[in-house]
Write a protein that holds these residues in place. Structure first.
Motif, PDB file in Angstrom:
ATOM      1  N   CYS A  33       0.787  -1.236   0.000  1.00 28.18           N
ATOM      2  CA  CYS A  33       0.000   0.000   0.000  1.00 28.18           C
ATOM      3  C   CYS A  33       0.816   1.281   0.000  1.00 28.18           C
ATOM      4  CB  CYS A  33      -0.958   0.010   1.186  1.00 28.18           C
ATOM      5  SG  CYS A  33      -0.154  -0.182   2.782  1.00 28.18           S
ATOM      6  N   ALA A  34       2.158   1.160  -0.007  1.00 31.03           N
ATOM      7  CA  ALA A  34       2.985   2.369  -0.033  1.00 31.03           C
ATOM      8  C   ALA A  34       4.242   2.083  -0.837  1.00 31.03           C
ATOM      9  CB  ALA A  34       3.336   2.807   1.381  1.00 31.03           C
ATOM     10  N   ASN A  47       2.826   1.160  -7.861  1.00 31.89           N
ATOM     11  CA  ASN A  47       1.497   1.330  -7.266  1.00 31.89           C
ATOM     12  C   ASN A  47       0.416   0.828  -8.212  1.00 31.89           C
ATOM     13  OD1 ASN A  47      -0.575   2.242  -5.544  1.00 31.89           O
ATOM     14  ND2 ASN A  47      -0.639   4.233  -6.565  1.00 31.89           N
ATOM     15  N   LYS A  56      -0.222   4.586  -1.854  1.00 31.47           N
ATOM     16  CA  LYS A  56       0.354   5.932  -1.811  1.00 31.47           C
ATOM     17  C   LYS A  56       1.759   5.896  -2.402  1.00 31.47           C
ATOM     18  CE  LYS A  56      -2.241   7.670   2.177  1.00 31.47           C
ATOM     19  NZ  LYS A  56      -2.133   8.301   3.525  1.00 31.47           N
ATOM     20  N   GLU A  67       3.612   6.445   7.572  1.00 32.22           N
ATOM     21  CA  GLU A  67       2.381   5.694   7.342  1.00 32.22           C
ATOM     22  C   GLU A  67       2.244   4.563   8.373  1.00 32.22           C
ATOM     23  OE1 GLU A  67      -0.070   6.284   4.822  1.00 32.22           O
ATOM     24  OE2 GLU A  67       1.057   8.160   4.873  1.00 32.22           O
TER      25      GLU A  67
END
Length: 363
Positions: A33-34, A47, A56, A67
């Protein structure tokens, strides 16, 4: 089961070739997710490819570490492994860092210290440990099949396969060439099988014999001699505290007709073993007064297999890390072990520069 949230720092070749596919393959267990890369386009593409564009994107790893992530994969050039890993651990993230652990032993110790004060997990990407022939050899060694292993040879030899992309040829960013790049895998396998992490001294030589050549026949196209600032070959000899000796051969370009990487040979008082480039393991010894050689069949079966299909070392590495985070298993690659690998590599480079043996003192 709650998904573990993962961040990727460095979205280049090793992230795309190993880490991101392996964690995505775990399905509902992990959410990528990052994504961070100093070249923003790489992070944007990662991504899109591994999070459907829902994650992100960052260009500064410090922002990513803010995060709420469970773990991060550090896939950057060697020069930033320690800095980023220390910051990630201090930010409360579990970390898997690509090999080698660090540029030198001082940086590795900083990572160990950060792991201890954070209480988080730290492991290093020596995925060759998860190969079935390596696991088999390790199990035999642990059972005492080889007896006292007093000589070993670690081999990582390419005939003409110099990586010409990224920063592989940049000594400042990588810390060296084939020794720190592929020799590190062969040395790690050897120490792992021997379960011997107490070096006494090391002697080494490095060579810049072929890196000024042109029309090279290189697998990835001719290299630029002006940019080839690292060694093309390196050779080391390590004596352990218990008297065992290890020779280490590492090269990207060598006039050698039987190349092979992540290979090892063990010689013990009861038996010996050889791992070859084609994944074969041969164990030799004497039984009933006769010499023997056995070659296990890794076609099907075994702990790394399911329904006759082998899990790749990268997949097993990812599974092992996730299980350890969840408290369902232990790490296979301990950071203290990886630090010894870095310490030996640093000593070989130092010996090559000074022409003298390097003795390991307690630090």
């Amino acid at each position: 089961m709650k998904k573990l949230k993962f961040g990727i720092i460095g979205c280049g070749g090793i992230a795309n070739g190993k880490h991101m596919p392996a964690y995505k393959a775990l399905g509902d267990e992990v959410e990528l997710c990052a994504f961070c890369d100093i070249i923003e386009e790489r992070a944007v593409k990662a991504n899109a490819d591994y999070a459907g564009g829902k994650g992100k994107v960052f260009v500064d790893y410090r922002d990513l570490l803010k995060e709420p992530l469970d773990a991060v994969c550090v896939c950057t050039p060697n020069c930033s492994h320690s800095e980023i890993t220390v910051a990630a651990l201090d930010a409360g993230k579990n970390v898997i860092c690509e090999k080698p652990m660090a540029m030198d032993y001082k940086e590795a110790v900083a990572m160990l210290d950060a792991q201890k004060r954070s209480g988080k997990l730290l492991t290093i990407g020596y995925q060759n440990r998860y190969r079935p022939e390596v696991q088999y050899m390790k199990a035999e060694a642990d059972k005492g099949v080889f007896g006292d292993i007093y000589f070993a040879r670690a081999k990582a030899i390419r005939r003409r396969a110099v990586p010409t992309w990224g920063v592989f040829l940049d000594e400042e960013k990588q810390g060296g060439g084939p020794l720190i790049d592929i020799g590190t895998h062969a040395l790690d396998l050897t120490l792992y099988a021997m379960n011997n992490y107490k070096p006494k001294y090391a002697v080494g030589t490095t060579y810049h014999k072929l890196n000024n050549q042109r029309e090279t026949g290189n697998a990835w196209g001719d290299w630029d001699p002006d940019k080839f600032t690292v060694e093309d070959s390196a050779f080391g000899f390590v004596v352990m505290e218990d008297g065992a000796t290890i020779s280490l051969d590492a090269s990207w370009a060598l006039n050698h007709d039987t190349p092979g990487e992540a290979q090892t040979m063990l010689c013990g008082t009861k038996a010996g073993a050889n791992i070859y480039k084609d994944g074969k393991l041969r164990i030799n010894g004497v039984n009933n007064g006769r010499q023997y050689i056995t070659e296990p069949d890794f076609g099907v079966g075994g702990v790394a297999f399911f329904d006759g299909a082998a899990a790749s070392p990268a997949d097993t590495e990812a599974r092992t890390f996730v299980n350890a985070i969840r408290g369902k298993g232990k790490l296979t690659v301990l950071p203290e072990q990886a630090a010894v690998v870095t310490r030996i590599l640093e000593a070989i480079y130092e010996s090559a520069k000074t022409g003298k043996p390097v003795y390991f003192e307690e630090k």
